[in-house]
Write a protein that holds these residues in place. Structure first.
Motif, PDB file in Angstrom:
ATOM      1  N   MET A   1     -11.667 -12.865 -14.367  1.00 54.71           N
ATOM      2  CA  MET A   1     -12.259 -11.965 -13.382  1.00 54.71           C
ATOM      3  C   MET A   1     -12.040 -10.511 -13.720  1.00 54.71           C
ATOM      4  SD  MET A   1     -11.792 -13.370  -9.551  1.00 54.71           S
ATOM      5  CE  MET A   1     -12.251 -11.763  -8.960  1.00 54.71           C
ATOM      6  N   GLY A   2     -10.996 -10.210 -14.377  1.00 59.92           N
ATOM      7  CA  GLY A   2     -10.733  -8.821 -14.693  1.00 59.92           C
ATOM      8  C   GLY A   2      -9.274  -8.612 -14.995  1.00 59.92           C
ATOM      9  N   SER A   3      -8.968  -7.471 -15.530  1.00 63.09           N
ATOM     10  CA  SER A   3      -7.602  -7.175 -15.925  1.00 63.09           C
ATOM     11  C   SER A   3      -6.821  -6.568 -14.779  1.00 63.09           C
ATOM     12  CB  SER A   3      -7.611  -6.214 -17.119  1.00 63.09           C
ATOM     13  OG  SER A   3      -8.178  -4.985 -16.733  1.00 63.09           O
ATOM     14  N   LEU A   4      -5.521  -6.500 -14.991  1.00 61.90           N
ATOM     15  CA  LEU A   4      -4.644  -5.859 -14.004  1.00 61.90           C
ATOM     16  C   LEU A   4      -5.008  -4.400 -13.841  1.00 61.90           C
ATOM     17  CD1 LEU A   4      -2.008  -5.857 -12.263  1.00 61.90           C
ATOM     18  CD2 LEU A   4      -0.797  -5.211 -14.355  1.00 61.90           C
ATOM     19  N   VAL A   5      -5.205  -3.722 -14.978  1.00 59.07           N
ATOM     20  CA  VAL A   5      -5.508  -2.294 -14.935  1.00 59.07           C
ATOM     21  C   VAL A   5      -6.877  -2.044 -14.325  1.00 59.07           C
ATOM     22  CG1 VAL A   5      -5.869  -0.242 -16.365  1.00 59.07           C
ATOM     23  CG2 VAL A   5      -3.999  -1.812 -16.893  1.00 59.07           C
ATOM     24  N   GLY A   6      -7.853  -2.916 -14.655  1.00 59.92           N
ATOM     25  CA  GLY A   6      -9.219  -2.670 -14.214  1.00 59.92           C
ATOM     26  C   GLY A   6      -9.502  -3.020 -12.774  1.00 59.92           C
ATOM     27  N   HIS A   7      -8.723  -3.918 -12.168  1.00 61.03           N
ATOM     28  CA  HIS A   7      -9.041  -4.359 -10.812  1.00 61.03           C
ATOM     29  C   HIS A   7      -7.886  -4.193  -9.832  1.00 61.03           C
ATOM     30  CE1 HIS A   7     -12.292  -6.275 -13.054  1.00 61.03           C
ATOM     31  NE2 HIS A   7     -12.941  -6.393 -11.913  1.00 61.03           N
ATOM     32  N   VAL A   8      -6.713  -4.707 -10.198  1.00 69.38           N
ATOM     33  CA  VAL A   8      -5.616  -4.727  -9.238  1.00 69.38           C
ATOM     34  C   VAL A   8      -5.068  -3.335  -8.956  1.00 69.38           C
ATOM     35  CG1 VAL A   8      -3.327  -5.652  -8.738  1.00 69.38           C
ATOM     36  CG2 VAL A   8      -5.001  -7.056  -9.938  1.00 69.38           C
ATOM     37  N   LEU A   9      -4.835  -2.554 -10.004  1.00 66.75           N
ATOM     38  CA  LEU A   9      -4.268  -1.216  -9.790  1.00 66.75           C
ATOM     39  C   LEU A   9      -5.210  -0.289  -9.025  1.00 66.75           C
ATOM     40  CD1 LEU A   9      -2.313  -0.512 -13.104  1.00 66.75           C
ATOM     41  CD2 LEU A   9      -1.466  -1.351 -10.910  1.00 66.75           C
ATOM     42  N   PRO A  10      -6.524  -0.236  -9.386  1.00 66.77           N
ATOM     43  CA  PRO A  10      -7.422   0.584  -8.560  1.00 66.77           C
ATOM     44  C   PRO A  10      -7.488   0.109  -7.120  1.00 66.77           C
ATOM     45  CG  PRO A  10      -8.443   0.101 -10.672  1.00 66.77           C
ATOM     46  CD  PRO A  10      -7.220  -0.752 -10.587  1.00 66.77           C
ATOM     47  N   GLY A  11      -7.485  -1.226  -6.934  1.00 69.28           N
ATOM     48  CA  GLY A  11      -7.491  -1.749  -5.569  1.00 69.28           C
ATOM     49  C   GLY A  11      -6.249  -1.354  -4.803  1.00 69.28           C
ATOM     50  N   LEU A  12      -5.103  -1.378  -5.478  1.00 69.07           N
ATOM     51  CA  LEU A  12      -3.855  -0.965  -4.832  1.00 69.07           C
ATOM     52  C   LEU A  12      -3.890   0.516  -4.465  1.00 69.07           C
ATOM     53  CD1 LEU A  12      -0.939  -1.582  -3.961  1.00 69.07           C
ATOM     54  CD2 LEU A  12      -0.216  -1.082  -6.313  1.00 69.07           C
ATOM     55  N   ALA A  13      -4.477   1.317  -5.356  1.00 68.60           N
ATOM     56  CA  ALA A  13      -4.578   2.751  -5.077  1.00 68.60           C
ATOM     57  C   ALA A  13      -5.433   3.004  -3.844  1.00 68.60           C
ATOM     58  CB  ALA A  13      -5.156   3.477  -6.290  1.00 68.60           C
ATOM     59  N   PHE A  14      -6.580   2.316  -3.749  1.00 68.50           N
ATOM     60  CA  PHE A  14      -7.438   2.485  -2.573  1.00 68.50           C
ATOM     61  C   PHE A  14      -6.749   1.969  -1.316  1.00 68.50           C
ATOM     62  CE2 PHE A  14     -11.062   3.059  -5.508  1.00 68.50           C
ATOM     63  CZ  PHE A  14     -11.702   4.108  -4.859  1.00 68.50           C
ATOM     64  N   PHE A  15      -5.979   0.885  -1.447  1.00 76.97           N
ATOM     65  CA  PHE A  15      -5.251   0.350  -0.291  1.00 76.97           C
ATOM     66  C   PHE A  15      -4.237   1.362   0.227  1.00 76.97           C
ATOM     67  CE2 PHE A  15      -1.308  -1.665   1.181  1.00 76.97           C
ATOM     68  CZ  PHE A  15      -1.776  -2.299   2.328  1.00 76.97           C
ATOM     69  N   LEU A  16      -3.469   1.953  -0.682  1.00 79.32           N
ATOM     70  CA  LEU A  16      -2.467   2.936  -0.268  1.00 79.32           C
ATOM     71  C   LEU A  16      -3.115   4.168   0.349  1.00 79.32           C
ATOM     72  CD1 LEU A  16       0.008   2.727  -3.292  1.00 79.32           C
ATOM     73  CD2 LEU A  16       0.291   1.739  -1.011  1.00 79.32           C
ATOM     74  N   LEU A  17      -4.233   4.599  -0.250  1.00 80.49           N
ATOM     75  CA  LEU A  17      -4.940   5.752   0.311  1.00 80.49           C
ATOM     76  C   LEU A  17      -5.481   5.436   1.705  1.00 80.49           C
ATOM     77  CD1 LEU A  17      -6.026   8.618  -0.123  1.00 80.49           C
ATOM     78  CD2 LEU A  17      -8.063   7.601  -1.167  1.00 80.49           C
ATOM     79  N   GLY A  18      -6.035   4.216   1.857  1.00 77.65           N
ATOM     80  CA  GLY A  18      -6.534   3.816   3.176  1.00 77.65           C
ATOM     81  C   GLY A  18      -5.428   3.729   4.210  1.00 77.65           C
ATOM     82  N   PHE A  19      -4.257   3.220   3.828  1.00 82.74           N
ATOM     83  CA  PHE A  19      -3.126   3.150   4.758  1.00 82.74           C
ATOM     84  C   PHE A  19      -2.658   4.540   5.150  1.00 82.74           C
ATOM     85  CE2 PHE A  19       1.455   3.020   5.582  1.00 82.74           C
ATOM     86  CZ  PHE A  19       1.496   2.098   6.618  1.00 82.74           C
ATOM     87  N   TRP A  20      -2.635   5.464   4.178  1.00 88.43           N
ATOM     88  CA  TRP A  20      -2.255   6.850   4.444  1.00 88.43           C
ATOM     89  C   TRP A  20      -3.200   7.477   5.460  1.00 88.43           C
ATOM     90  CZ3 TRP A  20       1.081  10.725   4.216  1.00 88.43           C
ATOM     91  CH2 TRP A  20       0.619  12.046   4.178  1.00 88.43           C
ATOM     92  N   HIS A  21      -4.496   7.229   5.300  1.00 85.48           N
ATOM     93  CA  HIS A  21      -5.471   7.785   6.238  1.00 85.48           C
ATOM     94  C   HIS A  21      -5.361   7.129   7.608  1.00 85.48           C
ATOM     95  CE1 HIS A  21      -8.452  10.431   4.014  1.00 85.48           C
ATOM     96  NE2 HIS A  21      -7.488  10.199   3.140  1.00 85.48           N
ATOM     97  N   LEU A  22      -5.170   5.815   7.642  1.00 84.35           N
ATOM     98  CA  LEU A  22      -5.025   5.117   8.923  1.00 84.35           C
ATOM     99  C   LEU A  22      -3.844   5.666   9.704  1.00 84.35           C
ATOM    100  CD1 LEU A  22      -5.808   2.771  10.832  1.00 84.35           C
ATOM    101  CD2 LEU A  22      -4.266   1.316   9.502  1.00 84.35           C
ATOM    102  N   PHE A  23      -2.714   5.829   9.039  1.00 85.24           N
ATOM    103  CA  PHE A  23      -1.512   6.357   9.695  1.00 85.24           C
ATOM    104  C   PHE A  23      -1.753   7.758  10.245  1.00 85.24           C
ATOM    105  CE2 PHE A  23       2.279   9.020   9.336  1.00 85.24           C
ATOM    106  CZ  PHE A  23       3.186   8.332  10.136  1.00 85.24           C
TER     107      PHE A  23
END
Length: 262
Positions: A1-23
């Motif tokens: 499906m994809g690499s760690l760098v190509g999918h998981v890390l960008p997804g984690l970055a967007f998740f953290l940014l979304g949590f920061w905005h939600l808070f």
């Protein structure tokens, strides 16, 4: 499906940014419910533009990984200068990162210049970034089939929601598993499982968001009530002091008049 760098890390970055905005949105609304305006980004105490700088750094790392680090020759072009078909998706992913880099850069510039349309222009650039991301994922050069295609479809749904809410902020400012399927039946079952996982994740996000809102609203709401009560008490004390001072002046004038009459 994809690499760690190509999918998981960008997804984690967007998740953290979304949590920061939600808070921060919940905190801001709890502290200032009446004059609340939905910002595109949030300053931090030590560095006002830290969020935007981190977006620029993450975007730069993503572009470097896609175009220069991941390719075998550490550059994305063929010897004749053309883009090979195997690297088209790298250019698509890096284009998304480039747009978010541009958004963060212009957000900093607009904040420093502070024109009248600063809020709307910043929201517009963010909306363009989400629109481009939706476009590139929808017309992706790699035809994702099966379970991976289902994930991409659900991802587009999330992007649509992000795009819609960003556009709404202009006019209304105050308001991942590798699966191999051996048959069509197994494929349909896997797709259904993906939908179920997505639904459960959505439910978990709703529960988490509401619980976070209730906790922060209670925490910062009580602080706001305390500050308001303290201001009222200080105001009453000032009024009493002024009243006492006025009475003292009146008594002083009265004694002065009496002395003159004597």
């Amino acid at each position: 499906m994809g690499s760690l760098v190509g999918h998981v890390l960008p997804g984690l970055a967007f998740f953290l940014l979304g949590f920061w905005h939600l808070f921060n949105h919940i905190k801001l609304h709890s502290l200032h419910p009446n004059p609340y305006t939905s910002p595109t980004w949030f300053p931090t105490p030590k560095s006002r533009h830290l969020e935007l700088f981190l977006i620029m750094v993450a975007s730069s790392i993503s572009i470097s990984m896609e175009l220069f680090i991941s390719p075998a020759r550490h550059q994305p072009l063929d010897p004749d200068g053309t883009i090979p078909s195997t690297h088209l998706h790298n250019f698509e992913h890096s284009s998304i990162s480039m747009t978010f880099f541009i958004y963060a850069a212009f957000a900093i510039i607009l904040d420093k210049i502070s024109p009248k349309a600063k809020h709307s222009l910043t929201q517009f650039i963010a909306a363009v970034a989400f629109a481009q991301q939706l476009l590139l994922f929808h017309f992706h050069s790699a035809d994702h089939m099966g379970v991976e295609g289902q994930y991409h479809l659900l991802l587009q749904t999330v992007i649509v929601v992000s795009l819609t809410t960003t556009l709404t902020g202009i006019g209304l400012p105050k308001s991942f598993m590798v699966v191999r399927c051996s048959s069509d039946e197994a494929l349909q079952r896997a797709k259904s499982l993906v939908n179920i996982i997505f639904s459960w994740t959505l439910i978990a996000v709703i529960i988490f968001s509401m619980a976070l809102y209730l906790v922060l609203a209670k925490l910062y709401g009580e602080k706001m009530d305390y500050l308001t009560l303290k201001k009222e008490e200080d105001l009453e004390l000032e009024v009493e002091e002024e009243s006492d001072g006025f009475e003292s002046q009146k008594e002083g004038k009265l004694y002065a008049v009496m002395d003159i009459e004597r």
